[in-house]
Design an enzyme around this catalytic site. Structure first.
Site, PDB file in Angstrom:
ATOM      1  N   ASN A 124       2.500  -8.649   0.078  1.00 19.30           N
ATOM      2  CA  ASN A 124       0.618  -8.757   1.074  1.00 19.30           C
ATOM      3  C   ASN A 124       0.251  -7.399   0.164  1.00 19.30           C
ATOM      4  O   ASN A 124       0.591  -6.566   0.530  1.00 19.30           O
ATOM      5  CB  ASN A 124       0.764  -8.567   2.328  1.00 19.30           C
TER       6      ASN A 124
ATOM      7  N   HIS B 288      -2.692  -4.548   0.971  1.00 16.38           N
ATOM      8  CA  HIS B 288      -3.553  -4.443   1.752  1.00 16.38           C
ATOM      9  C   HIS B 288      -4.745  -2.862   1.714  1.00 16.38           C
ATOM     10  O   HIS B 288      -3.838  -1.898   1.004  1.00 16.38           O
ATOM     11  CB  HIS B 288      -2.735  -3.887   3.697  1.00 16.38           C
TER      12      HIS B 288
HETATM   13  C1  GAR Z   1      -8.539  -7.215  -0.306  1.00 21.51           C
HETATM   14  O1  GAR Z   1      -9.814  -5.679  -0.384  1.00 21.51           O
HETATM   15  C2  GAR Z   1      -7.366  -7.229   0.125  1.00 21.51           C
HETATM   16  O2  GAR Z   1      -6.988  -6.311   0.195  1.00 21.51           O
HETATM   17  C3  GAR Z   1      -8.102  -7.924   1.934  1.00 21.51           C
HETATM   18  O3  GAR Z   1      -9.276  -8.326   1.768  1.00 21.51           O
HETATM   19  C4  GAR Z   1      -9.441  -8.328  -0.251  1.00 21.51           C
HETATM   20  C5  GAR Z   1      -9.801  -9.745  -0.437  1.00 21.51           C
HETATM   21  O4  GAR Z   1     -10.803  -9.565  -1.095  1.00 21.51           O
HETATM   22  N1  GAR Z   1      -6.731  -8.234   2.364  1.00 21.51           N
HETATM   23  C6  GAR Z   1      -6.594  -7.904   3.878  1.00 21.51           C
HETATM   24  O5  GAR Z   1      -7.715  -7.059   4.439  1.00 21.51           O
HETATM   25  C7  GAR Z   1      -5.214  -8.211   4.187  1.00 21.51           C
HETATM   26  N2  GAR Z   1      -4.846  -7.825   5.506  1.00 21.51           N
HETATM   27  P1  GAR Z   1     -10.485 -10.638  -2.552  1.00 21.51           P
HETATM   28  O6  GAR Z   1     -10.277 -12.633  -2.198  1.00 21.51           O
HETATM   29  O7  GAR Z   1     -11.641 -10.797  -3.330  1.00 21.51           O
HETATM   30  O8  GAR Z   1      -9.444 -10.588  -3.799  1.00 21.51           O
END
Ligand code: GAR
Length: 198
Positions: free
Chosen positions: A108, A110
């Protein structure tokens, strides 16, 4: 070839970073076999399809209860036959049956330096809001293995990013993506595909 299944919920910029890294050779020995989203409207699905990658939506809205959704999601993952599942902005709690079945084979990304600003309720923009509220001067991103907890699995890579005085949650999110997430997620996949991580 490492067979990768990427799970996404939204824009898919991390998915894009992975696809670009495969194209440019920064990730080797790797093939994305399926992209799965819980959200039919996720732009990430378009990104995958435009590259000819199998992209499937499994939405909780289409199932009577969580159990049935979890079963459908598990089936969708199993059908792809992945060696590695990558959660790239997947904002769904992964069913325990997937976590158990693919133990040590799920990672994952984060958007903070774990153990700061992680766990239940910390996702997307909320992570950056919390970082700014606390007044930290450095934040970043973490790639970790997924276990039964929320953001508790073994850490693979982290990268620090400076917080600037005028940052808003959005500007900070963008900098963390550009300077950390889009680099360490492809890097972790490359390392796993090439036997550099146990
Ligand atoms: C990213 O910033 C990722 O790190 C976060 O969601 C965003 C997705 O962006 N994930 C979390 O917060 C998981 N806990 P993306 O769809 O443009 O890759």
């Amino acid at each position: 070839m490492l067979r990768v299944c990427v799970c996404v919920s939204g824009g898919g910029t991390n998915l894009q970073a992975i696809m670009d890294a495969i194209d440019s050779g920064r990730i080797t020995n790797t093939q994305i076999v399926r992209v799965i989203s819980n959200n039919k409207g996720a732009f990430a699905l378009e990104r995958a399809r435009s590259k000819g990658i199998d992209a499937v939506a499994v939405s909780p809205k289409d199932y009577e209860d969580r159990e049935l959704f979890n079963e459908a999601l598990t089936r969708c993952v199993d059908e792809a036959g992945p060696d590695l599942i990558v959660l790239a902005g997947f904002l769904v709690v992964l069913p325990m049956m997937i976590i158990k079945k693919y133990e040590g084979r799920i990672i994952n990304i984060h958007p903070s330096l774990i153990p700061s600003f992680c766990g239940k309720g910390f996702y997307g923009l909320r992570v950056h809001e919390a970082a700014l509220e606390r007044g930290v001067k450095v934040t970043g991103a973490t790639v970790h293995f997924v276990d039964e907890g929320t953001d508790t699995g073994p850490i693979i890579l982290q990268k620090a990013v400076e917080v600037l005085p005028d940052d808003t949650p959005k500007t900070l999110q963008q900098r963390v993506m550009e300077q950390a997430e889009w680099q360490i997620l492809p890097q972790a996949i490359h390392m796993i595909a090439n036997g550099q991580i146990k």
